[in-house]
Design a protein around this motif. Structure first.
Motif, short mmCIF file in Angstrom:
data_model
loop_
_atom_site.label_atom_id
_atom_site.label_comp_id
_atom_site.label_asym_id
_atom_site.label_seq_id
_atom_site.Cartn_x
_atom_site.Cartn_y
_atom_site.Cartn_z
N LEU A 113 0.86 -1.19 0.00
CA LEU A 113 0.00 0.00 0.00
C LEU A 113 0.89 1.23 0.00
N TYR A 118 -3.02 0.42 -3.73
CA TYR A 118 -2.06 -0.62 -4.10
C TYR A 118 -1.00 -0.06 -5.04
N GLU A 121 -5.91 -7.67 -7.38
CA GLU A 121 -5.08 -6.73 -6.61
C GLU A 121 -3.84 -6.30 -7.39
N TYR A 145 -8.85 0.70 -3.49
CA TYR A 145 -7.41 0.60 -3.80
C TYR A 145 -6.98 1.18 -5.15
#
Length: 361
Positions: free
Chosen positions: A31, A37, A108, A207
């Protein structure tokens, strides 16, 4: 030129490490300071290298050398961008073809990569701002072109990432979107579709870089509408009025969901196409041409689509459909209706012939 050789070596090593990490996905991405991210400093490391080489070239006091280093940096950046596009495609394909065999975390990592592209574009802009005052017009043009080209490349990779994030949603939704307008649809499947989109969007909202998120929401809305319209372009017989009631319910559910992502006022324009199609489905036989007129004025005639809709209407028999289509074709001729100058969402709708429809069941 030693500088260039160094750049090639460093970038190749950096890329090798990053691609390996992306494919293995052992740990979640890091992070950054904004809680988004990102990779382990890939963008920062790359531009540190570029800036070092640029500084060396600047010290030479020769615009030609600086312009050449910038051009070579652009070549290296472009090569890395091309590699990333291929990596995304490969990893996405693995996820689709053999989900049980791939490492988790693709969502992600794609988010992290997208964010990195925006950081890289920002670094490239900062570099451009720093260099422009240092060189004469002769070299400024080259430097400007090369760095802007690199910035465009980063934005293209970011776009590829957001498109992949949408493709991942719709891959999960395949069974549900295939059921649209089929018998199971009358029992209501839109909540399930919305819940899947919501699950993914929760991650994306948390994110993903906010400017990319806005673009992704636009594209998600577009992708949803295209999937829905594709279902309507190739429907089985629709039970009337149950089908139009269900469409209204669908719109209500999905509109509420998108209203959590975008101002409702803006959404109305997007959903107008479904309102116009509802009007075509609900109009009595003698008045269909009026609903058609309001649809075609915006989207063009789309005659195959409209005919498919009319044939799908369970409340019209064959002779009624023929009558309706005759009145519509006359309207097109009388009014000289043509496709709009700017294509609308209807351009993305795929009409299948009956054989293809049979194969897709």
């Amino acid at each position: 030129m030693v500088i260039i050789k160094k750049l090639d070596e460093w970038s190749a090593n950096l890329m090798k490490t990053e691609v390996e990490e992306f494919a293995a996905r052992k740990d979640p991405p890091e992070l950054d300071s904004d809680g988004l991210y990102g990779s382990q400093g890939g963008a920062a490391i790359m531009f540190q290298m570029v800036n070092q080489q640029v500084d060396l070239a600047t010290e030479s006091g020769q615009g030609a050398i600086l312009a050449r280093v910038v051009s070579e940096s652009n070549r290296v950046m472009r090569s890395m961008q091309d590699q990333w596009v291929k990596v995304i495609e490969t990893e996405f394909k693995k996820q689709i073809d053999k989900p049980e065999e791939v490492a988790g975390g693709l969502v992600e990592y794609v988010i992290a990569l997208a964010n990195d592209q925006i950081k890289s574009a920002d670094y490239a802009e900062a570099l451009l701002a720093r260099l422009e005052p240092l060189v004469s017009e002769k070299y400024r043009v080259t430097i400007n072109e090369r760095l802007n080209d690199a910035i465009d490349g980063y934005l293209d990779v970011a776009k590829k990432c957001t498109q992949t994030l949408i493709d991942l949603i719709f891959n999960d939704l395949k069974p549900a979107t295939k059921s649209l307008f089929q018998p199971a649809w009358y029992d209501g499947i839109m909540r399930q579709i919305v819940e899947t989109m919501r699950d993914y969007m929760t991650d994306y909202q948390t994110y993903l870089n906010p400017s990319l998120l806005d673009l992704l929401i636009e594209d998600l809305l577009d992708a949803f509408l295209v999937a829905y319209l594709n279902g309507l372009a190739n429907p089985p017989k629709l039970k009337m009025p149950a089908a139009t009631e269900r469409i209204k319910e669908d719109v209500s559910v999905v509109f509420s969901f998108f209203a959590t992502l975008k101002p409702p006022k803006e959404l109305e324009a997007y959903f107008d196409i479904i309102e116009k199609i509802l009007a075509l489905l609900e109009a009595s036989k003698d008045l269909v041409f009026l609903s058609f007129w309001s649809f075609a004025r915006v989207h063009g005639p789309n005659i195959a689509f409209v005919e498919g809709l009319m044939k799908a209407r369970g409340d019209l028999d064959r002779s009624a459909v023929n009558e309706v289509m005759d009145s519509i074709k006359k309207k097109i001729k009388d009014e000289g209706l043509t496709d709009p100058p700017e294509p609308t969402i209807m351009k993305k709708v795929a009409i299948q012939n009956s054989f293809a429809r049979f194969l897709n069941r």
